[in-house]
Design an enzyme around this catalytic site. Structure first.
Site, PDB file in Angstrom:
ATOM      1  N   CYS A   1       0.832  -1.220   0.000  1.00 48.59           N
ATOM      2  CA  CYS A   1       0.000   0.000   0.000  1.00 48.59           C
ATOM      3  C   CYS A   1       0.860   1.261   0.000  1.00 48.59           C
ATOM      4  O   CYS A   1       1.527   1.556   0.987  1.00 48.59           O
ATOM      5  CB  CYS A   1      -0.911  -0.062   1.227  1.00 48.59           C
ATOM      6  SG  CYS A   1      -1.741   1.474   1.619  1.00 48.59           S
TER       7      CYS A   1
ATOM      8  N   CYS B   1      -0.026   3.883   2.666  1.00 44.63           N
ATOM      9  CA  CYS B   1       0.385   3.384   3.987  1.00 44.63           C
ATOM     10  C   CYS B   1       1.853   3.740   4.236  1.00 44.63           C
ATOM     11  O   CYS B   1       2.222   4.147   5.336  1.00 44.63           O
ATOM     12  CB  CYS B   1       0.226   1.869   4.082  1.00 44.63           C
ATOM     13  SG  CYS B   1      -1.468   1.291   3.884  1.00 44.63           S
TER      14      CYS B   1
END
Length: 108
Positions: free
Chosen positions: A33, A36
């Site tokens: 991600c 993230c």
């Protein structure tokens, strides 16, 4: 992951988060991600700056699928702030550092 953040698993979630003595910010994330990874350094700094006031925990959703499902995590990063074992606030998506700090301060 830094020494300031605490890795949490499906097995340790109840003890590490729900039964924690103070507020815990849980970051639901995954290795793949991008957003993230963008927010991770801010969470590390937050954990360091708020030592003693807040614990920052990280749950890898690929390795621990039960906990995100239990809390309805559908997109990542999702950050859920727990106080006294209850969900106090939720943010979905990467935030700039200043907004992350503002959000946490407003809930604590």
């Amino acid at each position: 992951m830094s020494e300031n953040t605490k890795p949490v698993t499906d097995e340790t979630f109840a003890t590490d988060v729900l039964q924690a003595s103070g507020p815990v910010l849980v970051d639901f994330w995954a290795e793949w991600c991008g957003p993230c990874k963008m927010v991770a350094p801010f969470l590390d700094e937050l954990a360091e700056d708020m030592t003693g006031r807040l614990t920052v925990a990280k749950v890898n959703i690929d390795e621990n699928p039960q906990t995100p499902r239990k809390f309805g995590v559908r997109g990542i990063p999702t950050m859920i702030l727990f106080k006294d074992g209850q969900v106090a606030a939720t943010k979905i998506g990467a935030l700039p550092k200043s907004k992350l700090y503002e959000w946490v301060e407003s809930v604590l």
